[in-house]
Design an enzyme around this catalytic site. Structure first.
Site, PDB file in Angstrom:
ATOM      1  N   TRP A   1      16.896  32.468  85.481  1.00  0.00           N
ATOM      2  CA  TRP A   1      18.199  32.940  84.999  1.00  0.00           C
ATOM      3  C   TRP A   1      18.771  32.017  83.934  1.00  0.00           C
ATOM      4  CZ3 TRP A   1      18.054  37.647  86.102  1.00  0.00           C
ATOM      5  CH2 TRP A   1      17.471  38.082  87.290  1.00  0.00           C
TER       6      TRP A   1
ATOM      7  N   ASP B   1      26.866  29.094  85.983  1.00  0.00           N
ATOM      8  CA  ASP B   1      26.501  30.350  86.634  1.00  0.00           C
ATOM      9  C   ASP B   1      26.332  30.042  88.115  1.00  0.00           C
ATOM     10  OD1 ASP B   1      25.296  32.585  87.714  1.00  0.00           O
ATOM     11  OD2 ASP B   1      23.599  32.616  86.334  1.00  0.00           O
TER      12      ASP B   1
ATOM     13  N   LYS C   1      25.613  38.264  96.137  1.00  0.00           N
ATOM     14  CA  LYS C   1      24.990  37.231  96.975  1.00  0.00           C
ATOM     15  C   LYS C   1      25.944  36.843  98.117  1.00  0.00           C
ATOM     16  CE  LYS C   1      21.817  36.780  93.657  1.00  0.00           C
ATOM     17  NZ  LYS C   1      20.450  37.292  93.744  1.00  0.00           N
TER      18      LYS C   1
END
Length: 357
Positions: A101, A168, A192
């Site tokens: 990511w 992030d 999540k």
């Protein structure tokens, strides 16, 4: 049979949240209309949005001067929005490359300016967090991914520099106490620890915006979204509502401090079994192990079929490792009960006895 959901995301949510959310889809707050058919500008939903933002500020103990947004597009859109809103024309940003990511994030930033990869753990398949790096004084911001779901690594400390710090936190937001005054921009996909897929939490320090000198498309401009209270366009009403319920669940549990204690217990139990069990080995370096995503491999891949059969029979779901790493990944986010972790541990112990006999 009870299912034990170790999915990396979309992932497990608290049962009471799922129940309340399902009721709201049929009849929201007793108004005989579904949550997903009322106007997002109705007083009922405006209250949901306000409550959700308020809970974020309370749970994270955010200082004054930060705005909280619920947007769309996931972290993947934030990769681009971050650069649009913070990178000056002919600017430069520093990125930590610690996984898939962060690698995608820096790729998007390169569309708008120069990117300095200050540190990377790609040389060892991202199984550690780099400690040796230098951040130069000429960057507009520093970007990192706090927790790497695929590889099971997590930043325990954050870099210090004069540049803006962007993080992030898609896979570990609300999982541990942090001083959020050290961050200038934080974003996190909901799926999540916060809710279902479909909304993205953005926390941004107001004073850092509007200083790039560039024209920003409206949908990518944080200042526009702030001025419209996250309703510049129709917000994802259901994901925002379920996120609000999950944040209230967390508050009722005792907040981030309480869940951090539980998360540490879960992770310690599972890692202890991986290190003890002769049939498993951890993937990530010990000092950088994630408390959210536990990655591990078999010591003998020939026994995979035996182990897969056992965990399937135990009602365990979602522990197959990412295709780029293989092996196994047990995601133990906030809503994962310690009882399910114990079921996995019991299955690992059963597997060890079975292959030894």
């Amino acid at each position: 049979m009870k299912k034990h959901n170790f999915s990396a995301g979309p992932c497990i949510l608290p049962q009471e949240v799922l129940k309340k959310a399902s009721e709201a889809v049929v009849n929201f707050n007793g108004i005989n209309l579904s949550l997903i058919e009322i106007s997002h500008r109705s007083k009922e939903f405006v209250e949901v949005m306000e409550n959700a933002r308020s809970l974020v500020k309370e749970l994270l103990d955010l200082p004054e001067g930060y705005s909280v947004l619920f947007l769309q597009g996931g972290a993947s859109l934030e990769f681009l929005m971050t650069a649009y809103n913070l990178m000056k024309i002919d600017g430069k940003a520093a990125y930590f490359d610690t996984g898939a990511w962060s690698s995608k994030a820096l790729k998007e930033a390169k569309l708008l300016g120069e990117v300095d990869v200050v540190a990377s753990s790609k040389d060892k398949t991202y199984n550690y967090i780099p400690k040796d790096y230098t951040i130069t004084n000429d960057v507009d911001y520093v970007h990192l991914t706090s927790n790497n779901t695929i590889y099971g690594t997590q930043f325990k400390e954050f870099p210090k520099s004069d540049a803006l710090l962007v993080c992030d936190m898609s896979s570990d937001i609300f999982s541990r106490e942090l001083d959020f005054s050290q961050f200038d921009l934080v974003y996190a996909g909901a799926q999540k620890n916060m809710g279902p897929a479909g909304t993205t939490l953005v926390i941004v320090k107001d004073e850092i915006l509007g200083k790039t000198g560039r024209t920003i498309p409206s949908m990518l401009d944080y200042q526009i979204h702030i001025s419209k209270d996250s309703m510049f366009n129709t917000p994802p009403v259901f994901p925002v509502y379920v996120s609000m319920l999950t944040l209230q669940w967390l508050k009722d549990l005792g907040g981030v401090k309480a869940i951090e204690k539980i998360n540490k217990e879960k992770a310690a139990l599972l890692y202890a079994e991986i290190d003890r069990n002769s049939q498993f080995k951890g993937f990530a370096e010990v000092e950088d192990r994630s408390a959210m995503n536990v990655t591990f491999n078999l010591t003998n891949e020939a026994n995979q079929e035996v182990f897969d059969k056992l965990w399937n029979e135990a009602g365990i779901s979602g522990i197959k490792g990412h295709r780029s790493v293989g092996g196994y990944r047990a995601s133990i986010y906030n809503a994962m009960p310690i009882e399910s972790v114990q079921v996995l541990i019991n299955t690992m112990q059963q597997f060890e006895k079975q292959v030894h006999n």
